[in-house]
Design a protein around this motif. Structure first.
Motif, PDB file in Angstrom:
ATOM      1  N   LEU A  92       0.825  -1.208   0.000  1.00  0.00           N
ATOM      2  CA  LEU A  92       0.000   0.000   0.000  1.00  0.00           C
ATOM      3  C   LEU A  92       0.865   1.266   0.000  1.00  0.00           C
ATOM      4  O   LEU A  92       0.604   2.203  -0.758  1.00  0.00           O
ATOM      5  N   PHE A  93       1.909   1.277   0.823  1.00  0.00           N
ATOM      6  CA  PHE A  93       2.782   2.458   0.875  1.00  0.00           C
ATOM      7  C   PHE A  93       3.449   2.677  -0.478  1.00  0.00           C
ATOM      8  O   PHE A  93       3.559   3.807  -0.956  1.00  0.00           O
ATOM      9  N   LEU A  94       3.912   1.575  -1.084  1.00  0.00           N
ATOM     10  CA  LEU A  94       4.557   1.690  -2.400  1.00  0.00           C
ATOM     11  C   LEU A  94       3.560   2.187  -3.440  1.00  0.00           C
ATOM     12  O   LEU A  94       3.876   3.051  -4.259  1.00  0.00           O
ATOM     13  N   ASP A  95       2.382   1.622  -3.398  1.00  0.00           N
ATOM     14  CA  ASP A  95       1.369   1.955  -4.399  1.00  0.00           C
ATOM     15  C   ASP A  95       0.982   3.432  -4.310  1.00  0.00           C
ATOM     16  O   ASP A  95       0.872   4.119  -5.324  1.00  0.00           O
ATOM     17  N   LEU A  96       0.798   3.916  -3.092  1.00  0.00           N
ATOM     18  CA  LEU A  96       0.392   5.312  -2.923  1.00  0.00           C
ATOM     19  C   LEU A  96       1.538   6.263  -3.247  1.00  0.00           C
ATOM     20  O   LEU A  96       1.357   7.262  -3.935  1.00  0.00           O
ATOM     21  N   ARG A  97       2.719   5.924  -2.752  1.00  0.00           N
ATOM     22  CA  ARG A  97       3.851   6.836  -2.930  1.00  0.00           C
ATOM     23  C   ARG A  97       4.387   6.798  -4.351  1.00  0.00           C
ATOM     24  O   ARG A  97       5.095   7.710  -4.766  1.00  0.00           O
ATOM     25  N   GLY A  98       4.064   5.736  -5.077  1.00  0.00           N
ATOM     26  CA  GLY A  98       4.496   5.633  -6.476  1.00  0.00           C
ATOM     27  C   GLY A  98       3.810   6.662  -7.368  1.00  0.00           C
ATOM     28  O   GLY A  98       4.253   6.917  -8.479  1.00  0.00           O
ATOM     29  N   GLY A  99       2.727   7.236  -6.902  1.00  0.00           N
ATOM     30  CA  GLY A  99       2.085   8.328  -7.638  1.00  0.00           C
ATOM     31  C   GLY A  99       1.041   7.911  -8.646  1.00  0.00           C
ATOM     32  O   GLY A  99       0.293   8.727  -9.153  1.00  0.00           O
ATOM     33  N   SER A 100       0.999   6.626  -8.994  1.00  0.00           N
ATOM     34  CA  SER A 100       0.029   6.174  -9.982  1.00  0.00           C
ATOM     35  C   SER A 100      -0.606   4.883  -9.470  1.00  0.00           C
ATOM     36  O   SER A 100      -0.242   3.786  -9.875  1.00  0.00           O
TER      37      SER A 100
ATOM     38  N   VAL B 252      -9.274   0.838  -3.932  1.00  0.00           N
ATOM     39  CA  VAL B 252      -9.744   0.915  -2.549  1.00  0.00           C
ATOM     40  C   VAL B 252      -8.641   0.421  -1.616  1.00  0.00           C
ATOM     41  O   VAL B 252      -8.066  -0.638  -1.836  1.00  0.00           O
ATOM     42  N   ASN B 253      -8.340   1.214  -0.601  1.00  0.00           N
ATOM     43  CA  ASN B 253      -7.288   0.850   0.352  1.00  0.00           C
ATOM     44  C   ASN B 253      -7.888   0.551   1.719  1.00  0.00           C
ATOM     45  O   ASN B 253      -8.774   1.294   2.186  1.00  0.00           O
ATOM     46  N   TYR B 254      -7.357  -0.475   2.339  1.00  0.00           N
ATOM     47  CA  TYR B 254      -7.740  -0.770   3.728  1.00  0.00           C
ATOM     48  C   TYR B 254      -7.101   0.296   4.616  1.00  0.00           C
ATOM     49  O   TYR B 254      -5.876   0.446   4.624  1.00  0.00           O
TER      50      TYR B 254
ATOM     51  N   ARG C 199      -3.838   2.834  12.556  1.00  0.00           N
ATOM     52  CA  ARG C 199      -2.435   2.598  12.844  1.00  0.00           C
ATOM     53  C   ARG C 199      -2.143   1.189  12.390  1.00  0.00           C
ATOM     54  O   ARG C 199      -2.939   0.301  12.676  1.00  0.00           O
ATOM     55  N   PRO C 200      -1.151   0.900  11.694  1.00  0.00           N
ATOM     56  CA  PRO C 200      -0.026   1.762  11.331  1.00  0.00           C
ATOM     57  C   PRO C 200      -0.144   2.352   9.925  1.00  0.00           C
ATOM     58  O   PRO C 200       0.857   2.789   9.378  1.00  0.00           O
ATOM     59  N   ILE C 201      -1.341   2.395   9.347  1.00  0.00           N
ATOM     60  CA  ILE C 201      -1.423   2.844   7.957  1.00  0.00           C
ATOM     61  C   ILE C 201      -1.914   4.294   7.835  1.00  0.00           C
ATOM     62  O   ILE C 201      -1.196   5.174   7.376  1.00  0.00           O
TER      63      ILE C 201
END
Lengths: 498, 282
Positions: free
Chosen positions: A89-97, A102-104, A108-110
């Motif tokens: 999830l962190f990679l997917d969001l921070r990757g910009g695309s 839908v994200n869980y 904490r810790p997300i």
């Protein structure tokens, strides 16, 4: 010229009026599609959902035929354990695309770390009454949109605060989706066998109730340790490094009267704060922190020696395999514990509210999560995600996930329905709903014990520090509680620049 | 009377043997037990009981039945085989060609080029995960088998080049030149002289590249995802947030190590020779 009779005149007049109004009506219909059309507008497309592999998500996945029927879309689930989920999830969001719609949103810790990558749902609805702001999207299902607080009333208390609010009360980052709430699981057969002997000897009741204190309970555990041979140890908690033991710490702090995990400068505990200020800056919090450290170690005396390797799952497995008489764990373990194929404790387990701490608070951890939408998605993809979220957090999906696949319903109407069926009673034959009864009591009568931990952007690093120092302390690698707490404070304050 | 040094040596070997073999024995034993039997412990001090629990029990295939029940485990197995096989099929021949060039051709700065090739393998995979994820996402390779194979090739190719060049350097150029005298071209000389001589080295490279791809978890988890789920990821999913299916994990682990064990046994002679090739030069 032939004179027009009255009947013909009316017929022609009606036709002419209809023809004149038709374009306006067509325009209105196109601008205000029917409810069904709003749900069906992305028919044939796919929504990608990234979530945790827990019973609620397994339930929603299994119920997703309902979603396809409603929207014509297919929901594609990726279910991972929390660590793997976090990495993806962190990679997917921070990757910009983003790949996933839908994200869980486990707070904490997300959520507290990546909420800035999510789209506030204020874009789609009035966050007070759930009414849609976009003409082509439906309102949140089964909400009284005339009630100015209709949206919040439809979900369990504080679940918006826990899973959908981050740092700014004016924004909502999703809708409540599941709930993992700490309760006590105990072996009724063992309590029945040893309870009378204990009461004869001490004159005190041998039972768990809302009035039981941790000290009372500790004495019961000591008695079981000396007398009970059916299990390896009386009690199990999750003491593994980092998140599991940090959660125990948070719960005990609340029970001992330390608010906001010692961050006195956090103004709104449920919203969290980007700069939380120094930790344990109040003398009374510091003193209580030392008491909690002592208590965590004292409990080791009545716990299984393996507790330092157990997270929630390890603890659940130990209880299910008959190693423990009591565990404090999340209510969502109930379906597993009550499964006779998987658990020796099935049918023998009682459920109760967590004991009181010295402050008089029955403190319990809670992991009430939401579902969120990446900000970087194009509007059309966000709308698809929003339709999924409205369905998955709606009463029909939650009910099916709960009744057929052991989800954890977050809609108040689901609990009403379960109550009407007589499932929320200790002697109910629908055993896999036993936890809901206790969870409801905690939420209704013991709200000060609702403990989500601090929402801070540095939560991952905070967890490493707190979990690491606590693990060293319980393992005997830190000589005194003062040394442990001082080190923890120094490192956390350094992390936050204080 | 045996010398103390000899006793110590055997004692050390015995400890090492127990240290390495016990977990595997436990895994094999547990994979043939029912779930409740896995957690049985002998009474305190009953050392013989441990032996009984490990070796004498009612064997059952229930764990294997449950992992193969819905077909997803079999699908992960096939994905693992495909991803490993394809990445090795690409990496080793390409590595051979590149290693040959680096060993025999007069390329300016080839020493630096050779070092640069292996530096790409020096960073831990997690360090390159963010750029790889973004890149894979942008080319549409995310969550696909070709994307996963490409990721493995990215890491295996430099390793293959580095390893194979070392083997090629140990073959005297005169042998190759003799082939040229006999009228062979470069390819002919390579196929008939060099390749047969470095075959053990190629076997070792195949094994080591296979092991990297077969055992990989990170690439398969992040880049393979749902579309190319391999065995390590599939097995890890047997531990959910509320339940760890230990029996199935053990059975899955046994299924997972078998192909590597078989491959290792099949080319063990080449492997030993390969790994010691070039250790001594005349």
């Amino acid at each position: 010229m032939k004179e027009m009779d009255r009947r013909t005149f009316i017929k022609w007049s009606a036709t002419a009026a209809g023809a004149a109004v038709m374009p306006l009506w067509i325009e209105k219909v196109l601008a205000n599609p029917t409810e069904a059309a709003k749900w069906q507008q992305f028919k044939g497309e796919t929504v990608k959902v990234l979530t945790e592999n827990t019973p609620p998500s397994l339930g929603i996945k299994a119920a997703s035929g309902q979603f396809t029927k409603l929207t014509g879309m297919k929901a594609e689930f990726t279910l991972d354990a929390m660590d793997a989920l976090k990495e993806k999830l962190f990679l997917d969001l921070r990757g910009g695309s983003p790949e996933y719609h839908v994200n869980y949103a486990q707070p904490r810790p997300i959520g507290c770390v990546v909420c800035d990558y999510w789209e506030p749902v204020n874009k789609f609805i009035d966050i007070n009454n759930g009414k849609s702001k976009m003409a082509d999207l439906p309102d949140v299902p089964a909400i009284d949109t005339k009630d100015p607080d209709g949206l919040r009333k439809a979900y369990l208390p504080k679940h918006f605060d826990s899973g959908c609010v981050y740092y700014d009360r004016s924004k909502l980052y999703g809708l409540p989706y599941d709930t993992a709430q700490g309760i006590m699981f105990f072996r009724k057969d063992i309590f029945a066998k040893y309870g009378p002997k204990y009461s004869d000897k001490t004159g005190k009741p041998f039972k768990l109730s809302v009035d039981t204190t941790w000290d009372d309970f500790y004495q019961m555990c000591l008695f079981l340790k000396k007398n009970c041979k059916e299990v390896d140890a009386p009690l199990g908690l999750h003491y593994a490094q980092n998140w599991p033991i940090a959660s125990e710490w948070a719960s005990f702090l609340t029970g001992f009267g330390v608010e906001k995990e010692g961050f006195a400068e956090i103004k709104d505990y449920f919203a969290g704060q980007r700069d939380p200020g120094p930790v344990f800056s109040r003398k009374e919090d510091y003193e209580k922190g030392l008491q909690v450290l002592e208590y965590l170690k004292k409990l080791l005396g009545v716990m299984h020696p393996d507790v330092m390797t157990w997270g929630w799952t390890g603890l659940g497995t130990a209880y299910a395999t008959g190693k423990l008489a009591v565990m404090r764990n999340c209510g969502e373990f109930c379906p597993y514990i009550e499964d006779p194929k998987a658990s020796v404790a099935a049918g023998k387990t009682g459920y109760e509210v967590v004991p009181k701490g010295p402050s008089g608070i029955n403190a319990y951890e809670i992991g009430a999560a939401g579902l969120s939408i990446p900000k970087a998605l194009p509007l059309k993809e966000q709308k698809k995600a929003w339709l999924f979220i409205m369905w998955a957090t709606g009463p029909k999906a939650q009910w099916e996930a709960f009744t057929k696949f052991y989800g954890t319903p977050v809609r108040t109407s689901n609990l009403e329905e379960a109550r009407a069926k007589g499932w929320l009673k200790p002697d109910s034959k629908f055993r896999k709903a036993q936890h809901l009864m206790v969870q409801e009591t905690e939420l209704k009568d013991h709200l000060p014990g609702f403990n989500t931990g601090p929402k801070i952007p540095t939560y991952s690093e905070y967890l490493d520090i707190v979990g690491g120092e606590l693990s060293k302390w319980v393992a005997g690698r830190t000589p005194t509680p003062k040394k442990c707490l001082d080190t923890m404070i120094e490192r956390v304050n350094k992390l936050h620049g204080h | 009377m045996p010398k103390p040094g000899r006793i110590l040596k055997w004692l050390g070997l015995a400890v090492f043997f127990l240290w390495t073999v016990t977990p595997i024995v436990f895994m094999i034993s547990a994979s043939f037990k029912g779930t409740s039997d896995i957690f049985k412990l002998p009474p305190l001090g009953d050392w013989g009981g441990i032996f009984n629990l490990l070796f004498f029990f009612d064997a059952s295939l229930v764990q294997f039945e449950s992992i193969f029940h819905d077909g997803s485990f079999f699908s992960h197995l096939l994905t693992s085989i495909a991803a490993t096989g394809l990445s090795v099929l690409i990496s080793v021949p390409a590595g051979l060609a590149a290693a040959y060039a680096l060993s025999r051709a007069n390329i300016p700065g080839k020493k630096h080029l050779y070092f640069w090739v292996i530096t790409t393998r020096m960073a831990p995979p997690i360090a390159v995960m963010i750029p790889l994820y973004v890149l894979w996402r942008s080319i549409g390779a995310l969550h696909t088998l070709p994307g996963l194979v490409l990721a493995y090739v990215t890491f295996n190719l430099p390793f293959a080049i580095w390893l194979l060049r070392g083997f090629m350097d140990s073959i005297p150029r005169e042998l190759e030149e003799a082939a040229y005298v006999d009228g062979k071209g470069r390819i002919g000389a390579f196929m008939e002289i060099i390749f047969p001589l470095i075959r053990p080295g190629v076997g070792a490279t195949v094994i080591l590249c296979s092991m990297f791809a077969w055992n990989d978890y990170l690439f398969a988890l992040i880049l393979g995802g749902r579309g190319a789920k391999t065995l390590p990821v599939g097995i890890s999913e047997l531990a959910s947030a509320t339940q760890i299916h230990w029996g199935q994990i053990m059975a899955g682990g046994l299924v997972m190590i078998l192909p590597m064990v078989i491959l290792g046994l099949a080319i063990r002679k080449s492997l030993v020779t390969g790994l010691t090739m070039g250790a001594m030069r005349g």
